[in-house]
Design a protein around this motif. Structure first.
Motif, short mmCIF file in Angstrom:
data_model
loop_
_atom_site.label_atom_id
_atom_site.label_comp_id
_atom_site.label_asym_id
_atom_site.label_seq_id
_atom_site.Cartn_x
_atom_site.Cartn_y
_atom_site.Cartn_z
N ALA A 147 5.09 4.92 -2.86
CA ALA A 147 5.29 4.77 -1.41
C ALA A 147 5.75 3.35 -1.07
O ALA A 147 6.73 3.17 -0.33
N MET A 148 5.05 2.35 -1.58
CA MET A 148 5.42 0.97 -1.27
C MET A 148 6.81 0.61 -1.79
O MET A 148 7.60 -0.01 -1.06
N PHE B 71 9.57 12.71 -3.95
CA PHE B 71 8.54 13.12 -3.00
C PHE B 71 8.58 14.62 -2.72
O PHE B 71 7.55 15.21 -2.38
N THR B 72 9.72 15.24 -2.89
CA THR B 72 9.78 16.71 -2.79
C THR B 72 9.01 17.35 -3.93
O THR B 72 8.25 18.31 -3.73
N LEU B 73 9.15 16.80 -5.12
CA LEU B 73 8.44 17.34 -6.29
C LEU B 73 6.94 17.14 -6.16
O LEU B 73 6.16 18.01 -6.58
N THR B 74 6.50 16.02 -5.61
CA THR B 74 5.05 15.82 -5.45
C THR B 74 4.46 16.85 -4.49
O THR B 74 3.30 17.25 -4.64
N SER C 116 7.47 14.45 4.40
CA SER C 116 7.84 13.46 5.42
C SER C 116 8.38 12.20 4.76
O SER C 116 9.30 11.55 5.29
N LEU C 117 7.84 11.84 3.58
CA LEU C 117 8.35 10.67 2.86
C LEU C 117 9.72 10.97 2.24
O LEU C 117 10.58 10.08 2.16
N ALA C 118 9.92 12.22 1.80
CA ALA C 118 11.23 12.60 1.30
C ALA C 118 12.26 12.52 2.43
O ALA C 118 13.40 12.06 2.23
N TRP C 119 11.87 12.96 3.60
CA TRP C 119 12.75 12.87 4.78
C TRP C 119 13.05 11.41 5.11
O TRP C 119 14.20 11.05 5.43
N SER D 105 1.32 -3.69 -5.12
CA SER D 105 2.66 -3.21 -5.46
C SER D 105 3.72 -3.86 -4.58
O SER D 105 4.88 -3.99 -4.98
N ALA D 106 3.34 -4.29 -3.35
CA ALA D 106 4.30 -5.01 -2.51
C ALA D 106 4.63 -6.37 -3.13
O ALA D 106 5.78 -6.81 -3.13
N TRP D 107 3.62 -7.05 -3.66
CA TRP D 107 3.82 -8.32 -4.35
C TRP D 107 4.70 -8.12 -5.59
O TRP D 107 5.64 -8.87 -5.85
N LEU D 108 4.41 -7.06 -6.35
CA LEU D 108 5.19 -6.78 -7.55
C LEU D 108 6.64 -6.44 -7.22
O LEU D 108 7.57 -6.81 -7.96
N SER D 109 6.84 -5.74 -6.10
CA SER D 109 8.21 -5.41 -5.68
C SER D 109 8.97 -6.68 -5.31
O SER D 109 10.15 -6.84 -5.66
#
Length: 439
Positions: free
Chosen positions: A259-260, A398-401, A318-321, A41-45
């Protein structure tokens, strides 16, 4: 890890080649999934593909969710050409050759201008990677007697973490320095140590015996019998237990798909991402695994499972933050550490729980069935994650997850409070079947 535990770890590694082989096979097992999912996904981004497309690409790992369909066939039939090495080892090397070929194909692709090429070889990588996992799990279960399974699993998990590190940090570092083509070619070459481990691994005696005397059932019966036995043994608890397994890692699958792209949107470099998620995260993940192994015998499996359910889902906050306050390197490291620690703890406790439910006679097929069930809901929802993130933004995504994990935690609590003793009896029944198995 204490000094005494570390000493025992290395003593076993040197004294029995099965453990050394398991370490190498664990490395090989840990690489393919990340290379077709998170790392790619980093390559795709970087190729400027839309978030919707990146999310849909996670569906290329579907083979890991359906592997229970052909797992019984790998137990029953020899591989072409390499059957003389033994059924398990022959299939392992065959699958590893497929992994290396698929990675080479991806390396010569260009997702920005020829996405279909990348999709084709990524799909192939998912199939052969899942096949490798099936056969390595079967070898691990039959290679040592029941009383040594915990130690064998320790080497398996350690090797797996190393493989994840190589396919994550290693691939990102190489891509940062020399590009994605060189990175994926290096990952293909890394399957050679796995093949050496397969050659080093002795074919389990029980598999040699079964290869000569095992009755080969038809396709439908081979697939259906492990399912029938598991559901019959679980009885009235079958539906809530299987629902718990299906929902346990669903928030994590959905979160990982985005995430990526989140890290890339905050302009962290490939080297920064590799350092935090793989180098630093490697030790953090091992810490979560060791904490789980410490708590399970002291708190009990169901209590630990409840903790894992809550922690695994809540950690996505933590990812939402990070999405709301990201930019600083320390914030990146802190958010990823919280998520990695909780994810590792939750994953290990779930594997322990599913292993306790498997009957030794159908251990490989039933374990493949439960892991497929665990991955299926999150797999499909993760493919739609890009559409949700595009409309809500990363903070709300990320809050919803995290909130998705609340019903799963409630179900886990209900099973723990109302049927804890029944679950203990089921675990003892499966353990008794393992003791009776001919190792």
């Amino acid at each position: 890890m204490t000094e005494r535990t570390a000493s025992q770890f290395w003593t076993h590694l040197h004294s029995d080649r099965r453990y050394l082989a398991m370490l190498g096979l664990g490395v090989a097992s840990g690489m393919p999934y990340l290379l077709v999912y998170v790392t790619q996904s980093a390559w795709l981004s970087e190729a400027k593909l839309p978030l919707e497309t990146i999310g849909l690409m996670s569906w290329l790992t579907f083979a890991y969710k359906l592997k229970f369909l052909w797992a019984p066939l790998l137990d029953q039939y020899d591989p072409p050409l390499l059957g003389r090495l033994g059924r398990r080892r022959g299939w392992i090397i065959t699958a590893q050759a497929g992994v290396a070929a698929s990675l080479t194909g991806i390396a010569f692709g260009d997702p920005a201008h020829a996405l279909a090429w990348t999709v084709l070889f990524s799909l192939a990588l998912g199939v052969v990677g899942a096949t490798q996992d099936i056969v390595i799990d079967g070898w691990r279960i039959n290679a040592v007697p029941q009383e040594k399974q915990a130690l064998m699993t320790t080497f398996s998990e350690t090797g797996y973490r190393i493989g994840v590190f190589v396919a994550g940090a290693g691939a990102l570092y190489i891509a940062s320095a020399w590009g994605w083509k060189v990175s994926y070619l290096c990952m293909a070459a890394m399957m050679l140590p796995g093949a050496a481990a397969a050659i080093l691994a002795p074919e389990p005696e029980i598999d040699r015996v079964h290869a000569k005397h095992r009755e080969r059932p038809g396709l439908v019966r081979a697939i259906w019998e492990p399912i029938r036995e598991l559901v019959a043994r679980l009885g009235p608890l079958a539906i809530p237990i299987l629902l718990l397994i299906a929902g346990f890692r669903m928030p994590g699958y959905i979160s990982n798909a985005m995430a990526m792209p989140l890290f890339k949107s905050l302009h962290y470099s490939d080297a920064d991402i590799a350092t935090v998620t793989k180098v630093f995260g490697f030790g953090v993940a091992l810490g979560g695994a060791f904490l789980c192994s410490y708590l399970v015998p002291r708190l009990g499996l169901m209590t630990s499972l409840l903790i894992g359910t809550v922690a695994g889902s809540a950690s996505h906050l933590s990812l939402a933050w990070l999405a709301a306050h990201g930019g600083e390197f320390w914030a990146f490291a802190l958010a990823v550490s919280v998520d990695s620690f909780a994810y590792s703890f939750a994953s290990v406790v779930l594997i322990t729980f599913m292993s306790s439910l498997a009957n030794a006679e159908f251990a490989g097929s039933q374990f493949a069935l439960m892991t497929s069930l665990c991955a299926m809901p999150g797999f499909f929802l993760a493919g739609l994650g890009g559409f949700v993130a595009e409309r809500t933004g990363f903070v709300w995504f990320f809050t919803l997850t995290s909130l998705i994990g609340l019903p799963v935690a409630a179900l886990c609590y209900w099973l723990w409070r109302r049927h804890g003793e029944d679950l203990v009896r089921m675990e003892k029944t499966a353990e008794a079947a393992g003791v009776a198995s001919p190792h």
